[in-house]
Write an enzyme that holds these catalytic residues in place. Sequence first.
Site, PDB file in Angstrom:
ATOM      1  N   LYS A  98      -9.753  23.431  38.770  1.00 29.97           N
ATOM      2  CA  LYS A  98      -9.598  23.604  37.327  1.00 29.97           C
ATOM      3  C   LYS A  98     -10.899  23.247  36.614  1.00 29.97           C
ATOM      4  O   LYS A  98     -11.639  22.353  37.054  1.00 29.97           O
ATOM      5  CB  LYS A  98      -8.443  22.727  36.850  1.00 29.97           C
ATOM      6  CG  LYS A  98      -7.969  22.966  35.422  1.00 29.97           C
ATOM      7  CD  LYS A  98      -6.735  22.119  35.158  1.00 29.97           C
ATOM      8  CE  LYS A  98      -6.235  22.242  33.726  1.00 29.97           C
ATOM      9  NZ  LYS A  98      -5.027  21.408  33.496  1.00 29.97           N
ATOM     10  N   SER A 180      -1.264  23.625  31.556  1.00 28.00           N
ATOM     11  CA  SER A 180      -2.555  24.222  31.258  1.00 28.00           C
ATOM     12  C   SER A 180      -3.339  24.614  32.518  1.00 28.00           C
ATOM     13  O   SER A 180      -4.401  25.197  32.426  1.00 28.00           O
ATOM     14  CB  SER A 180      -3.394  23.227  30.440  1.00 28.00           C
ATOM     15  OG  SER A 180      -3.676  22.056  31.197  1.00 28.00           O
ATOM     16  N   SER A 204       1.496  20.179  33.194  1.00 32.24           N
ATOM     17  CA  SER A 204       0.417  21.164  33.347  1.00 32.24           C
ATOM     18  C   SER A 204       0.185  21.639  34.774  1.00 32.24           C
ATOM     19  O   SER A 204      -0.521  22.623  34.982  1.00 32.24           O
ATOM     20  CB  SER A 204      -0.893  20.600  32.777  1.00 32.24           C
ATOM     21  OG  SER A 204      -0.785  20.438  31.389  1.00 32.24           O
TER      22      SER A 204
END
Length: 507
Positions: A98, A180, A204
């Site tokens: 990420k 996310s 997330s």
Amino acid sequence: MNNLMNHNDNNRKSPAQDEQEWLIEADITSIQEQMAQGSLTSELLVGWYLERIKRLDGLLRSVLEVNPEALAIAARLDQERRDQGIRGPLHGIPVLVKDNIGTADQLHTSAGALALADCIAAEDAELITRLRAAGAVILGKANMTEWANFMSPTMWAGYSARGGLVLNPYGPGELFIGGSSSGSAAAVAANLVTVAVGTETSGSIISPAAHNSLVGLKPTWGLVSNKGIIPGIGSQDSAGPMARTVKDAALLLHVMAGNDGSSSSAALDYSAGLEVDALTAKRIGIPRFYYSDLDTEALNMMESAIAVLRELGAEIIDPVELPNQNQNAEWNPTILQYEFKHGLNRYLGSLPESAPVHSLQQLLDFNQQHSGQALKYGQGKLEWLNSSGDDITEQQYLEQLQSSRSLAGKQGIDYALEHYSLDVILFPGDHGCELAARAGYPLITVPAGYTDSGIVTPGGYLTKGPQGITFCASAHSEAMLLGIAYSYEQATKHRRPPVLEPGSASE
């Protein structure tokens, strides 16, 4: 700013691509077997994934940038395999991380923000150090909801100004992606990489994993080091594995786990307890309060999952109640204001002089100056966080933190586990994430099937499609959770890859 090749130049497959179609859905164990036999190399594997990213990710937008050194790193690891043997199960395995996780190479670390689009971390995050030491190939950076969705109350899940909107490969433009860690999820689901790393403050990892037919594990807070990761709420932030199988998640967690700079070789072998009979005699609680807003099809899917768990030897305790289940699940404003503002200012303040911003206020100013690109959804959350919380004392913050953790943990999850003599609690999809986040407790989600109906999100997306079931227990119960998830996974094998078609992020 973006090292991806032109996504749309050619959607046709080459003969070499056809020869490697068996790699779709390949797991770490089968890849290592092929490498041991000499029929596959890490360099070939990395090249295959890079070609798929080039060919398929134009619409999905799951990958922000690929590592220009990935092929060379893979070649070196292949030579090391031939000369010395392998370091472990991740030797030569491509991993996406990420975009809020620091990498000290040619990749940028930006949390999806334009302001940090050209910033390269001064050093690797500790979990990256561990991955490299284990022989993993950092394939690139995954797109994400900008600033982990702390930027704007109207921002769609999966959107960043730097990378655009990540789309769900099971229904690009139609199905909810989750956030996310959306880029990490979409890339693994679409077989653009073997495994990926996401981060979670609350939901997330679990949310995008559940909506992309993946296994996602949010570890106990502190099990994986946060050093080198752009902070959200430090007392809840946790990086974790996202994979197509439970075993792959366990292998990745084994390498990631640790918080003191020591070798991961001493970490718990999370794959050791993956047995098909792990559900035998396990007591599983059903918190019906969290099932109350499910539509008929989603509820029926959960009932089917519960029936499977019972058939596999689990004892189902239905219903169970958590003392604080009726309490508002919104963020505690004192904790949010105190931690986010302080943490982000520390991080931005540590960036080199060449960085365009060094504080939250400078970030707001930069976004205003580049509003055409940076502020599609505004920055209302960032403005609120910057303008509030300065009068919060450390004592007030610590009192609120202790109270929040106790309500979610000792008086919530732990109470239910002890009162009903449970091993785990079963939540539907991404329900229950806020409780586990505040308590600092682990969660694991595993594919449970697919629905044809769903709820429309504020962004106009449907929550139909892939669905997951999520197991929760107390701190440091990852080994048990993985075993339970593995038993269910092996009995059901619900995961199937998305059907991708040429020209639409699909083949």
